[in-house]
Design a protein around this motif. Structure first.
Motif, PDB file in Angstrom:
ATOM      1  N   VAL A  20       0.827  -1.217   0.000  1.00 33.62           N
ATOM      2  CA  VAL A  20       0.000   0.000   0.000  1.00 33.62           C
ATOM      3  C   VAL A  20       0.860   1.265   0.000  1.00 33.62           C
ATOM      4  CG1 VAL A  20      -2.062  -0.963   1.094  1.00 33.62           C
ATOM      5  CG2 VAL A  20      -0.228  -0.099   2.529  1.00 33.62           C
ATOM      6  N   ALA A  79      -2.181  -6.569  -0.283  1.00 34.78           N
ATOM      7  CA  ALA A  79      -3.175  -5.792   0.474  1.00 34.78           C
ATOM      8  C   ALA A  79      -4.515  -5.989  -0.229  1.00 34.78           C
ATOM      9  CB  ALA A  79      -2.828  -4.305   0.470  1.00 34.78           C
ATOM     10  N   VAL A  80      -5.595  -5.678   0.481  1.00 30.15           N
ATOM     11  CA  VAL A  80      -6.904  -5.719  -0.202  1.00 30.15           C
ATOM     12  C   VAL A  80      -7.164  -4.392  -0.906  1.00 30.15           C
ATOM     13  CG1 VAL A  80      -8.292  -5.092   1.853  1.00 30.15           C
ATOM     14  CG2 VAL A  80      -9.336  -6.343  -0.009  1.00 30.15           C
ATOM     15  N   GLY A  81      -6.800  -3.263  -0.265  1.00 31.94           N
ATOM     16  CA  GLY A  81      -6.988  -1.947  -0.876  1.00 31.94           C
ATOM     17  C   GLY A  81      -5.922  -1.721  -1.935  1.00 31.94           C
ATOM     18  N   LEU A  96      -7.712 -11.147   5.241  1.00 31.46           N
ATOM     19  CA  LEU A  96      -7.376 -10.194   6.318  1.00 31.46           C
ATOM     20  C   LEU A  96      -8.626  -9.586   6.944  1.00 31.46           C
ATOM     21  CD1 LEU A  96      -8.100  -7.962   4.286  1.00 31.46           C
ATOM     22  CD2 LEU A  96      -5.705  -7.439   4.085  1.00 31.46           C
ATOM     23  N   ARG A 155      -9.115   4.000   4.976  1.00 32.24           N
ATOM     24  CA  ARG A 155      -8.034   4.811   4.422  1.00 32.24           C
ATOM     25  C   ARG A 155      -8.163   6.222   4.984  1.00 32.24           C
ATOM     26  NH1 ARG A 155      -5.964   0.785   3.355  1.00 32.24           N
ATOM     27  NH2 ARG A 155      -5.154  -0.009   1.387  1.00 32.24           N
ATOM     28  N   HIS A 159      -1.194   1.925  10.947  1.00 28.07           N
ATOM     29  CA  HIS A 159      -1.711   1.123   9.820  1.00 28.07           C
ATOM     30  C   HIS A 159      -1.414  -0.376  10.024  1.00 28.07           C
ATOM     31  CE1 HIS A 159      -2.845   1.416   5.290  1.00 28.07           C
ATOM     32  NE2 HIS A 159      -3.258   0.265   5.812  1.00 28.07           N
TER      33      HIS A 159
HETATM   34  C1  GLV Z   1      -4.331  -2.594   4.037  1.00 29.72           C
HETATM   35  O1  GLV Z   1      -4.440  -1.443   4.264  1.00 29.72           O
HETATM   36  C2  GLV Z   1      -5.051  -3.271   3.009  1.00 29.72           C
HETATM   37  O2  GLV Z   1      -5.758  -2.619   2.232  1.00 29.72           O
HETATM   38  O3  GLV Z   1      -4.934  -4.502   2.943  1.00 29.72           O
END
Ligand code: GLV
Ligand code: NAP
Length: 333
Positions: free
Chosen positions: A54, A76-78, A101, A242, A290
């Motif tokens: 990220v 990451a997922v985002g 996650l 975020r 974070h």
């Molecule tokens: C962490 O911030 C994610 O998006 O995995």
């Protein structure tokens, strides 16, 4: 078959990455700090695959330099740090790590919510720095009072994987749970015992508001002056999504002037947050660096998913958690 060239912007778990060795020549950025943008610009020039975090800025300039790049596997997922449209136009797959996650991030959300509502960090400092001892009493009726959760209203903005998990925990605490999302899901409402609200209704009704939308053009500064002024003066805001979803300068005013009671933040508009940032002077906030997905279990599972995506790609298959499915049309699949 020649191996594909892969650069990873950080060391993950070597035992998991071993599975990639038959297909990839792997170079790893082995320092703790970020690889500088200029270094990345050079590195991507002759890559087939990139594993990003990220904190890596994967913008169109960088993608355009990466003439041979075929896949960006985000750990990451985002993925708001990646210019997805630019990658798609160039036929580059972008993958992420959804689902694995969810528990870790939902649990951290609750840790933050409880830490703020019950003054846990202040209480720890109270003991650790001798304030308790100096007060001359072991127990006082007014000592470090906080807010109870049971019977209160929890408002969830973004009813996806993490938002839904947070909702379940809210019910376990005996809370009324309301949510806002782009789409209403009546089946989930029945299954989880939650109710849909417009964003404004949710902000007005909630004692605790927690954010779980992705950062997009639509959600940038979704929570600003108008929204923070709608919230109850006793309300607590939690953000593990975020930083840029909340307007930080307005949030600072809200916390100083008592528009809301407190905030728990795992994410910031600028990361890392400066040690002397104005937020750090406030007692009604808990600040985390974070760490939403920072459990051994989640981080290993994320690495496994990165590997699955890279292996599928190397075998000519569609990666299991492909973000930009439009790229398949471009490739005629
Ligand atoms: C962490 O911030 C994610 O998006 O995995
Ligand atoms: P998700 O399953 O995609 O959930 C996001 C939800 O928000 C979806 O239901 C989405 O709807 C909805 N949404 C999108 N835009 C919206 C809008 N403008 N208004 C209302 N709802 C909107 O994602 P997730 O796995 O729960 O993760 C959510 C976010 O958490 C990630 O994007 C990431 O930024 C953040 N995160 C942070 C950490 C951390 O370390 N702190 C860890 C993990 C995740 P649609 O599906 O219809 O778009």
């Amino acid at each position: 078959m020649a191996k594909l060239k892969l650069f990873m912007t950080r060391e993950l778990f070597p035992d998991i990455l071993k599975r990639l060795e038959p297909y990839y020549d792997i170079e790893v950025w082995d320092k703790y700090g970020d690889p500088p943008y200029e270094v990345l610009l050079e590195k991507v020039k002759d890559l087939d695959a990139l594993v990003s975090l990220v904190s890596d800025r994967i913008d169109c300039r960088l993608i355009s330099e990466a003439k041979g790049l075929k896949i960006i596997a985000q750990y990451a997922v985002g993925y708001n740090n990646i210019d997805i449209d630019c990658a798609t136009k160039r036929g580059i797959y972008v993958t992420n790590t959804p689902g694995v996650l969810t528990d870790a991030t939902a649990e951290l959300t609750w840790a933050l919510l409880l830490a703020v509502s019950r003054n846990l960090i202040l209480a720890d400092h109270f003991v650790r720095f001798g304030e308790w001892e100096r007060k001359g009493t072991a127990w006082h009726p007014q000592m470090l009072l906080g807010y109870q959760l049971s019977g209160k209203t929890l408002g969830i903005i973004g009813f996806g994987r993490i938002g839904r998990r947070v909702a379940g925990y809210g019910k376990a605490f005996g809370m009324r749970v309301i949510y806002n999302d782009k789409f209403r899901d009546q089946e989930a409402e029945r299954a989880l015992g939650v109710e849909y609200r417009s964003l404004d209704e949710l902000l007005r009704e909630s004692d605790f508001v927690t954010i779980h939308v992705p950062l997009t053009q639509e959600t940038y500064h979704l929570i600003g002056e108008r929204e923070l002024k709608m919230m109850k003066p006793t309300a607590i805001l939690v953000n593990t999504a975020r930083g840029a979803i909340v307007d930080t300068s307005v949030l600072l005013r809200a916390l100083k002037e008592g528009w809301i009671a407190g905030a728990g933040l795992d994410v910031f508009e600028e990361e890392p947050l400066r040690g002397n940032h104005e937020l750090t002077a406030l007692k009604n906030v808990v600040l985390l660096p974070h760490i939403g997905s920072a459990t051994y279990e989640a981080r290993r599972a994320m690495a496994e998913l990165v590997v699955e995506n890279l292996l599928s790609f190397a075998k000519g298959e569609v990666p299991p958690t492909l973000v930009n499915r439009e790229v398949l049309k471009l490739k005629g699949e």
